[in-house]
Write an enzyme that holds these catalytic residues in place. Structure first.
Site, PDB file in Angstrom:
ATOM      1  NE  ARG A  92       0.207 -10.882   1.159  1.00  0.00           N
ATOM      2  CZ  ARG A  92      -0.933 -10.710   1.861  1.00  0.00           C
ATOM      3  NH1 ARG A  92      -1.088 -10.438   3.258  1.00  0.00           N
ATOM      4  NH2 ARG A  92      -2.130 -11.028   1.277  1.00  0.00           N
ATOM      5  CB  THR A 127       4.605 -18.285   5.172  1.00  0.00           C
ATOM      6  OG1 THR A 127       5.061 -17.494   4.152  1.00  0.00           O
ATOM      7  CG2 THR A 127       5.115 -19.720   5.281  1.00  0.00           C
ATOM      8  CG  ASP A 173      -2.918  -2.476  -6.897  1.00  0.00           C
ATOM      9  OD1 ASP A 173      -2.927  -3.757  -6.439  1.00  0.00           O
ATOM     10  OD2 ASP A 173      -1.958  -1.945  -7.501  1.00  0.00           O
ATOM     11  CG  ASP A 175      -3.457  -3.284 -10.573  1.00  0.00           C
ATOM     12  OD1 ASP A 175      -2.559  -3.687 -11.298  1.00  0.00           O
ATOM     13  OD2 ASP A 175      -4.245  -3.953  -9.813  1.00  0.00           O
TER      14      ASP A 175
HETATM   15  N1  URA Z   1      -1.291  -1.429  -1.945  1.00  0.00           N
HETATM   16  C1  URA Z   1      -1.931  -0.666  -2.863  1.00  0.00           C
HETATM   17  O1  URA Z   1      -1.415  -0.336  -3.888  1.00  0.00           O
HETATM   18  N2  URA Z   1      -3.161   0.203  -2.347  1.00  0.00           N
HETATM   19  C2  URA Z   1      -3.563  -0.239  -1.010  1.00  0.00           C
HETATM   20  O2  URA Z   1      -4.666   0.154  -0.744  1.00  0.00           O
HETATM   21  C3  URA Z   1      -2.974  -1.110  -0.183  1.00  0.00           C
HETATM   22  C4  URA Z   1      -1.729  -1.710  -0.670  1.00  0.00           C
END
Ligand code: URA
Length: 210
Positions: free
Chosen positions: A105, A109, A201, A204
């Site tokens: 990303r 922008t 995430d 992660d």
């Molecule tokens: N990406 C992720 O890994 N977790 C989320 O909750 C949203 C996007």
């Protein structure tokens, strides 16, 4: 449930998903569970693959046996978290070809920018399954599908572990022809774009990077 979105409510999928959501679940278990759930979701998303028939000899007689028709499936991982779903699909469809789409990303922008794109050729006439565990805002998923269509894909499905209502709406708006299969349609996105209740995430948690 709609024609556009399939939520797989199989008890094994839901049980494994709850284990994945639990923040106490360690990385190795998270990775294994993602592979196991993906295999079960892959069973659902491949149910409309076209069949043809081929003559074979059983030990008793000849028969026309159903076999998959057409070009080999293209499985496309949306980097990086999509990689955690590859093995689950490949266990069911070992002959699938594999592609990768990398997007980040832009900080100014906020638009997705492509940094990697390598897919099986030709993509046209091939069933394509794009995988990304989290359909959150939908921005990267929509951009990835845009790229796959530009590369010739016409038969695309999207496989994710969790979807947000916002992400599904964004995808449906941009790509109404792309059927989505998921293990759960969660409640909402928070202000940072995380899915609630979600699982954090996904990248992660599967790679142990935080
Ligand atoms: N990406 C992720 O890994 N977790 C989320 O909750 C949203 C996007």
């Amino acid at each position: 449930m709609s024609d556009y979105l399939t939520v797989v409510d199989h008890p094994l999928v839901q049980h494994k998903l709850s284990l994945m959501r639990d923040k106490a679940t360690p990385t190795a278990d998270f990775r294994r569970l993602l592979k196991e759930i993906t295999l079960l979701l892959a069973y659902e998303i491949t149910r409309e693959l076209p069949l043809t028939s081929q003559p074979i000899d059983t030990p008793l007689e000849e028969m026309d046996a159903p076999v998959l028709a057409g070009k080999k499936l293209a499985l496309v991982s949306i980097l990086r978290a999509g990689n955690g779903m590859l093995d689950g699909v490949l266990e069911l469809v070992p002959s699938a070809r594999v592609g990768f789409v990398g997007l980040y990303r832009d900080a100014k922008t906020l638009e997705p920018v492509q940094y990697y794109f390598k897919v099986p050729e030709p993509l046209a006439d091939r069933p394509v399954i794009a995988v990304d565990p989290m359909l959150a805002t939908g921005n990267s998923s929509v951009a990835a599908i845009d790229l796959l269509k530009e590369a010739g894909a016409t038969d695309i499905k999207f496989l994710c572990l969790l979807a947000s209502p916002e992400g599904v709406a964004r995808m449906k708006d941009a790509h109404p022809d792309v059927h989505i299969v998921t293990a759960s349609l969660d409640r909402e996105l928070n202000e940072k774009g995380y899915i609630l209740p979600g699982l954090g995430d996904a990248g992660d948690r599967m790679f142990g990077t935080k």
